[in-house]
Scaffold this motif. Structure first.
Motif, PDB file in Angstrom:
ATOM      1  N   ARG A  88       6.115   8.140  -3.898  1.00  0.00           N
ATOM      2  CA  ARG A  88       6.166   8.190  -2.428  1.00  0.00           C
ATOM      3  C   ARG A  88       4.851   8.703  -1.844  1.00  0.00           C
ATOM      4  NH1 ARG A  88      11.181  10.389  -3.573  1.00  0.00           N
ATOM      5  NH2 ARG A  88      10.450  12.448  -2.939  1.00  0.00           N
ATOM      6  N   LYS A  89       4.245   9.687  -2.510  1.00  0.00           N
ATOM      7  CA  LYS A  89       2.943  10.194  -2.057  1.00  0.00           C
ATOM      8  C   LYS A  89       1.906   9.072  -2.082  1.00  0.00           C
ATOM      9  CE  LYS A  89       3.161  15.023  -3.472  1.00  0.00           C
ATOM     10  NZ  LYS A  89       2.655  16.007  -4.436  1.00  0.00           N
ATOM     11  N   THR A  90       1.911   8.321  -3.159  1.00  0.00           N
ATOM     12  CA  THR A  90       0.962   7.206  -3.285  1.00  0.00           C
ATOM     13  C   THR A  90       1.177   6.196  -2.169  1.00  0.00           C
ATOM     14  OG1 THR A  90       0.860   7.481  -5.679  1.00  0.00           O
ATOM     15  CG2 THR A  90       0.176   5.340  -4.815  1.00  0.00           C
ATOM     16  N   LEU A  91       2.426   5.863  -1.918  1.00  0.00           N
ATOM     17  CA  LEU A  91       2.726   4.903  -0.843  1.00  0.00           C
ATOM     18  C   LEU A  91       2.331   5.461   0.529  1.00  0.00           C
ATOM     19  CD1 LEU A  91       6.176   3.488  -2.041  1.00  0.00           C
ATOM     20  CD2 LEU A  91       3.947   2.326  -2.083  1.00  0.00           C
ATOM     21  N   ASN A  92       2.536   6.747   0.722  1.00  0.00           N
ATOM     22  CA  ASN A  92       2.132   7.376   1.994  1.00  0.00           C
ATOM     23  C   ASN A  92       0.616   7.332   2.168  1.00  0.00           C
ATOM     24  OD1 ASN A  92       4.570   8.094   3.267  1.00  0.00           O
ATOM     25  ND2 ASN A  92       4.801   9.873   1.934  1.00  0.00           N
ATOM     26  N   ARG A  97      -4.330   4.207   4.852  1.00  0.00           N
ATOM     27  CA  ARG A  97      -5.581   3.457   4.674  1.00  0.00           C
ATOM     28  C   ARG A  97      -5.916   2.677   5.938  1.00  0.00           C
ATOM     29  NH1 ARG A  97      -6.530  -0.725   0.739  1.00  0.00           N
ATOM     30  NH2 ARG A  97      -4.352  -1.258   0.936  1.00  0.00           N
ATOM     31  N   GLU A  98      -7.201   2.586   6.178  1.00  0.00           N
ATOM     32  CA  GLU A  98      -7.699   1.811   7.324  1.00  0.00           C
ATOM     33  C   GLU A  98      -7.583   0.314   7.018  1.00  0.00           C
ATOM     34  OE1 GLU A  98      -8.928   3.025  10.252  1.00  0.00           O
ATOM     35  OE2 GLU A  98      -8.350   5.029   9.548  1.00  0.00           O
ATOM     36  N   ASP A 104       1.250  -5.552   6.036  1.00  0.00           N
ATOM     37  CA  ASP A 104       0.960  -4.642   4.924  1.00  0.00           C
ATOM     38  C   ASP A 104       1.773  -3.352   5.075  1.00  0.00           C
ATOM     39  OD1 ASP A 104      -0.914  -6.422   3.874  1.00  0.00           O
ATOM     40  OD2 ASP A 104      -2.620  -5.402   4.846  1.00  0.00           O
ATOM     41  N   ARG A 105       1.782  -2.824   6.296  1.00  0.00           N
ATOM     42  CA  ARG A 105       2.526  -1.580   6.561  1.00  0.00           C
ATOM     43  C   ARG A 105       4.029  -1.788   6.339  1.00  0.00           C
ATOM     44  NH1 ARG A 105      -0.888   2.136   8.378  1.00  0.00           N
ATOM     45  NH2 ARG A 105      -2.769   1.457   9.432  1.00  0.00           N
ATOM     46  N   LEU A 106       4.552  -2.913   6.787  1.00  0.00           N
ATOM     47  CA  LEU A 106       5.975  -3.203   6.584  1.00  0.00           C
ATOM     48  C   LEU A 106       6.297  -3.339   5.091  1.00  0.00           C
ATOM     49  CD1 LEU A 106       6.796  -5.693   9.488  1.00  0.00           C
ATOM     50  CD2 LEU A 106       7.623  -3.343   9.203  1.00  0.00           C
ATOM     51  N   ALA A 107       5.400  -3.933   4.339  1.00  0.00           N
ATOM     52  CA  ALA A 107       5.610  -4.080   2.896  1.00  0.00           C
ATOM     53  C   ALA A 107       5.633  -2.707   2.210  1.00  0.00           C
ATOM     54  CB  ALA A 107       4.528  -4.962   2.294  1.00  0.00           C
ATOM     55  N   ILE A 108       4.734  -1.826   2.613  1.00  0.00           N
ATOM     56  CA  ILE A 108       4.692  -0.475   2.046  1.00  0.00           C
ATOM     57  C   ILE A 108       5.947   0.294   2.438  1.00  0.00           C
ATOM     58  CG2 ILE A 108       3.474   1.746   2.082  1.00  0.00           C
ATOM     59  CD1 ILE A 108       0.843   0.066   2.386  1.00  0.00           C
ATOM     60  N   LEU A 109       6.354   0.166   3.697  1.00  0.00           N
ATOM     61  CA  LEU A 109       7.587   0.829   4.139  1.00  0.00           C
ATOM     62  C   LEU A 109       8.803   0.304   3.369  1.00  0.00           C
ATOM     63  CD1 LEU A 109       6.998   1.072   7.996  1.00  0.00           C
ATOM     64  CD2 LEU A 109       7.058   2.954   6.336  1.00  0.00           C
ATOM     65  N   LEU A 111       8.696  -0.761   0.294  1.00  0.00           N
ATOM     66  CA  LEU A 111       8.606  -0.123  -1.020  1.00  0.00           C
ATOM     67  C   LEU A 111       9.090   1.325  -0.975  1.00  0.00           C
ATOM     68  CD1 LEU A 111       5.154  -1.494  -2.277  1.00  0.00           C
ATOM     69  CD2 LEU A 111       7.433  -2.091  -3.144  1.00  0.00           C
ATOM     70  N   LEU A 112       8.756   2.026   0.117  1.00  0.00           N
ATOM     71  CA  LEU A 112       9.242   3.402   0.294  1.00  0.00           C
ATOM     72  C   LEU A 112      10.763   3.434   0.373  1.00  0.00           C
ATOM     73  CD1 LEU A 112       6.747   5.096   2.783  1.00  0.00           C
ATOM     74  CD2 LEU A 112       7.533   6.033   0.606  1.00  0.00           C
ATOM     75  N   THR A 113      11.317   2.539   1.149  1.00  0.00           N
ATOM     76  CA  THR A 113      12.775   2.467   1.298  1.00  0.00           C
ATOM     77  C   THR A 113      13.439   2.169  -0.043  1.00  0.00           C
ATOM     78  OG1 THR A 113      12.547   1.707   3.576  1.00  0.00           O
ATOM     79  CG2 THR A 113      14.653   1.275   2.492  1.00  0.00           C
TER      80      THR A 113
END
Length: 163
Positions: A88-92, A97-98, A104-109, A111-113
């Motif tokens: 989760r830290k890595t995903l956060n 990242r700029e 991209d943000r939705l994909a990471i979110l 993955l977090l979910t």
């Protein structure tokens, strides 16, 4: 009930005599109690050399095994939770990242979910393990206690006849 005589029970347990019954074989006997007639159970229990010691040693052994199992499972759980926390830290960090697009943000979110859901499932799995373990220990204790009561009842009746 499918065990209706001593010989069938001995054969199933792989023993020749009740006199030198080990703790492991006693535990096997306890687990077979629901499968045997009360008459067979009482007849066999009367033959145990030191029934009280067998019961107490078996319960101590079961408690020790349960404690070891819980410790090992908890140790594993801690490692899993740490791994998920690191993920989760890595995903956060990735979210910070700029230059990330909304996709991209939705994909990471997502993955977090998913990580949170998988960790919750692992936690539920651990709770189920603990529940089953406590149930198994309780079952062994109950059958051991039932066998002890049966023996005490038989001994009381025998004592009453001799008086």
């Amino acid at each position: 009930m499918n065990i209706d005589n001593e010989d069938a029970l001995k054969k199933k347990m792989g023993i020749d005599s009740w006199r030198n019954l080990s703790k492991d074989k006693f535990m096997m006997f306890v687990s077979e109690l629901p499968n045997m007639s009360e008459e067979v159970a009482l007849k066999v229990v009367e033959q145990f050399p030191d029934f009280k010691s067998l019961v107490m040693e078996s319960l101590t052994e079961v408690q020790s095994q349960a404690t070891s199992g819980l410790k090992a499972n908890w140790k594993s759980q801690k490692k899993v939770h740490k791994a998920f926390a690191d993920y989760r830290k890595t995903l956060n960090r990735e979210l910070d990242r700029e230059g990330l697009t909304s996709d991209d943000r939705l994909a990471i979110l997502a993955l977090l979910t998913e990580a949170i859901d998988r960790e919750a499932a692992k936690d539920s799995e651990h709770k189920m393990f603990v529940f089953k373990l406590v149930g198994a220990v309780g079952t062994v204790a109950m059958f051991s206690l039932a066998a002890a009561v049966a023996v005490l009842g038989v001994k009381t009746e025998i004592g009453g006849d001799n008086a």
